[in-house]
Motif scaffolding. Sequence first.
Motif, PDB file in Angstrom:
ATOM      1  N   GLY A  31       0.921  -0.986   0.069  1.00 53.86           N
ATOM      2  CA  GLY A  31      -0.175   0.012  -0.547  1.00 53.86           C
ATOM      3  C   GLY A  31       0.507   1.360   0.652  1.00 53.86           C
ATOM      4  N   ASP A  32       2.081   1.725   0.952  1.00 53.83           N
ATOM      5  CA  ASP A  32       3.369   2.689   0.972  1.00 53.83           C
ATOM      6  C   ASP A  32       4.248   1.979   0.942  1.00 53.83           C
ATOM      7  N   GLU A  33       5.082   3.047   0.612  1.00 50.30           N
ATOM      8  CA  GLU A  33       6.759   2.376   1.567  1.00 50.30           C
ATOM      9  C   GLU A  33       7.125   3.924   2.018  1.00 50.30           C
ATOM     10  N   ARG A  34       8.013   3.735   2.702  1.00 50.12           N
ATOM     11  CA  ARG A  34       9.208   5.034   3.182  1.00 50.12           C
ATOM     12  C   ARG A  34       9.803   4.950   2.307  1.00 50.12           C
ATOM     13  N   ASN A  35      10.858   6.048   1.888  1.00 49.19           N
ATOM     14  CA  ASN A  35      11.792   6.125   0.889  1.00 49.19           C
ATOM     15  C   ASN A  35      13.297   5.031   1.716  1.00 49.19           C
ATOM     16  N   LEU A  78      12.469   1.495  -3.692  1.00 48.24           N
ATOM     17  CA  LEU A  78      12.981   2.594  -3.062  1.00 48.24           C
ATOM     18  C   LEU A  78      14.242   2.468  -2.049  1.00 48.24           C
ATOM     19  N   GLY A  79      15.472   3.646  -1.898  1.00 50.19           N
ATOM     20  CA  GLY A  79      16.747   3.338  -1.734  1.00 50.19           C
ATOM     21  C   GLY A  79      17.367   2.506  -2.520  1.00 50.19           C
ATOM     22  N   HIS A  80      17.437   2.781  -3.900  1.00 52.20           N
ATOM     23  CA  HIS A  80      18.749   2.237  -4.304  1.00 52.20           C
ATOM     24  C   HIS A  80      18.931   2.921  -5.845  1.00 52.20           C
ATOM     25  N   GLY A  81      19.323   4.059  -4.995  1.00 50.63           N
ATOM     26  CA  GLY A  81      19.396   5.474  -6.208  1.00 50.63           C
ATOM     27  C   GLY A  81      18.252   5.708  -7.429  1.00 50.63           C
ATOM     28  N   ILE A  82      17.020   5.109  -6.964  1.00 51.76           N
ATOM     29  CA  ILE A  82      15.241   5.625  -7.398  1.00 51.76           C
ATOM     30  C   ILE A  82      15.012   7.011  -7.210  1.00 51.76           C
ATOM     31  N   SER A  83      14.618   8.000  -7.622  1.00 56.06           N
ATOM     32  CA  SER A  83      13.995   8.742  -7.373  1.00 56.06           C
ATOM     33  C   SER A  83      12.466   8.350  -7.055  1.00 56.06           C
ATOM     34  N   MET A  84      11.603   9.305  -5.657  1.00 52.83           N
ATOM     35  CA  MET A  84      10.687   8.866  -5.529  1.00 52.83           C
ATOM     36  C   MET A  84       9.720   9.064  -6.676  1.00 52.83           C
ATOM     37  N   ASP A  85       9.912  10.363  -7.492  1.00 51.44           N
ATOM     38  CA  ASP A  85       9.018  10.276  -8.900  1.00 51.44           C
ATOM     39  C   ASP A  85       9.037   9.117  -9.296  1.00 51.44           C
ATOM     40  N   ASP A 129       5.672  14.749   1.857  1.00 55.27           N
ATOM     41  CA  ASP A 129       5.637  15.735   3.532  1.00 55.27           C
ATOM     42  C   ASP A 129       4.472  15.198   4.211  1.00 55.27           C
ATOM     43  N   SER A 130       4.668  14.301   4.902  1.00 54.03           N
ATOM     44  CA  SER A 130       3.730  13.036   5.233  1.00 54.03           C
ATOM     45  C   SER A 130       4.227  13.433   6.927  1.00 54.03           C
ATOM     46  N   PRO A 131       2.527  13.920   7.927  1.00 52.69           N
ATOM     47  CA  PRO A 131       2.854  14.503   9.251  1.00 52.69           C
ATOM     48  C   PRO A 131       3.739  13.340   9.753  1.00 52.69           C
ATOM     49  N   LYS A 132       3.638  12.144   9.140  1.00 49.20           N
ATOM     50  CA  LYS A 132       4.410  11.378  10.599  1.00 49.20           C
ATOM     51  C   LYS A 132       5.484  10.778   9.661  1.00 49.20           C
ATOM     52  N   PRO A 133       6.526  10.767  10.648  1.00 48.05           N
ATOM     53  CA  PRO A 133       8.056  10.449  10.207  1.00 48.05           C
ATOM     54  C   PRO A 133       8.226   9.224   9.790  1.00 48.05           C
ATOM     55  N   PRO A 134       8.565   9.099   8.783  1.00 43.16           N
ATOM     56  CA  PRO A 134       9.718   9.895   7.623  1.00 43.16           C
ATOM     57  C   PRO A 134       8.956  10.980   6.702  1.00 43.16           C
ATOM     58  N   ALA A 135       9.421  12.004   6.169  1.00 43.30           N
ATOM     59  CA  ALA A 135       7.916  12.716   5.378  1.00 43.30           C
ATOM     60  C   ALA A 135       7.886  11.753   4.394  1.00 43.30           C
ATOM     61  N   GLU A 136       9.630  11.156   3.517  1.00 43.85           N
ATOM     62  CA  GLU A 136       9.157  10.524   1.686  1.00 43.85           C
ATOM     63  C   GLU A 136       8.408   9.302   1.492  1.00 43.85           C
ATOM     64  N   ARG A 137       7.853   9.649   1.051  1.00 43.92           N
ATOM     65  CA  ARG A 137       7.307   7.823   0.945  1.00 43.92           C
ATOM     66  C   ARG A 137       6.604   7.805   0.128  1.00 43.92           C
ATOM     67  N   VAL A 138       5.940   6.556  -0.945  1.00 46.60           N
ATOM     68  CA  VAL A 138       5.521   7.001  -2.088  1.00 46.60           C
ATOM     69  C   VAL A 138       4.320   5.698  -1.638  1.00 46.60           C
ATOM     70  N   THR A 139       2.994   6.331  -2.120  1.00 49.61           N
ATOM     71  CA  THR A 139       2.044   5.671  -1.774  1.00 49.61           C
ATOM     72  C   THR A 139       0.848   5.385  -3.279  1.00 49.61           C
ATOM     73  N   LEU A 140      -0.018   3.997  -2.272  1.00 52.23           N
ATOM     74  CA  LEU A 140      -1.261   3.903  -3.288  1.00 52.23           C
ATOM     75  C   LEU A 140      -2.475   5.115  -2.971  1.00 52.23           C
ATOM     76  N   THR A 141      -3.409   5.723  -3.869  1.00 51.94           N
ATOM     77  CA  THR A 141      -4.167   6.543  -3.883  1.00 51.94           C
ATOM     78  C   THR A 141      -5.823   5.913  -3.482  1.00 51.94           C
ATOM     79  N   LEU A 142      -6.620   6.811  -2.948  1.00 52.92           N
ATOM     80  CA  LEU A 142      -7.251   5.880  -2.660  1.00 52.92           C
ATOM     81  C   LEU A 142      -8.404   5.311  -4.460  1.00 52.92           C
ATOM     82  N   PRO A 143      -7.774   5.742  -5.055  1.00 50.42           N
ATOM     83  CA  PRO A 143      -8.151   5.103  -6.786  1.00 50.42           C
ATOM     84  C   PRO A 143      -8.170   4.041  -6.661  1.00 50.42           C
ATOM     85  N   ALA A 144      -6.989   3.327  -6.277  1.00 60.04           N
ATOM     86  CA  ALA A 144      -5.992   2.538  -5.938  1.00 60.04           C
ATOM     87  C   ALA A 144      -6.610   1.672  -5.286  1.00 60.04           C
ATOM     88  N   VAL A 145      -7.115   1.966  -4.105  1.00 59.73           N
ATOM     89  CA  VAL A 145      -7.099   1.020  -3.296  1.00 59.73           C
ATOM     90  C   VAL A 145      -8.864   0.594  -3.480  1.00 59.73           C
TER      91      VAL A 145
END
Length: 262
Positions: A87-91, A124-131, A184-200
Amino acid sequence: MVTVTRVRDVEQLCTLAALDMIELIATLQGPGGGLHGDGIARVVLTGGGAGIGTLEQLAHFDRCAAAQEDSFPALRIDWSRVHVFFGDERNVPTDHPESNEGQAREALLEHVNIPEGHIHGFGLGHGISMDEAAESYAAALDRWAPKGFDLHLLGMGGEGHINSLFPHTKAVKETKDKVLAVRDSPKPPAERVTLTLPAVNSASQVWFLVAGQEKAEAAGHILAGSDFLQWPAAGARGTAETVLYLADDAAGPAGGTPAANS
């Protein structure tokens, strides 16, 4: 409509959810089964205490079924016909303690016979950007789950967040893209990639795994169908069924059905 499955505590929640997953996935793996009609189950995993506890129970039941299969065969998942998503992953890299994928591998995936190519992580975390990770994951969804998911497991925060969709953020307002980078996740860590409500909401089954007194108010808003911009979990619904596995401590005052408070 949300179906509530009440349980005593988080341990019972994890056990029951795991048993229900085994039954559901085994059914999906029948001829012509599943959302895609190919007998392959497409499942989105979640982190958190209840999410990882459920995966640990799945691994336990798989070991038990394997140990007794000659003397007393038990219902068992064919992991070669399961595709797993997150569903999501931290950077962070997969071997970081906060990685959802890393935790899922340790709890379950390393202990069952699932092909590596069926585990779809964010990379993530292997040289790939979040975008780049978000774009790549969207392409993976189009390839491996073009019609959506058979089951999306969801944990939930006390403020009602699911995946990395937090109240009143850009990500929870997304109506088109299935995957977003969050900086800008309010819960640390700030950087993440997530599925959105359309995916859910492309999932046939959406199951919430909710335990903890601090989550009672948000659980009430799921049942009330409140404004998802304020309570993101209230915007998650399965196309066939939505189930709230609810521990007693998250069921509101005196153990009653949670009440949604404005």
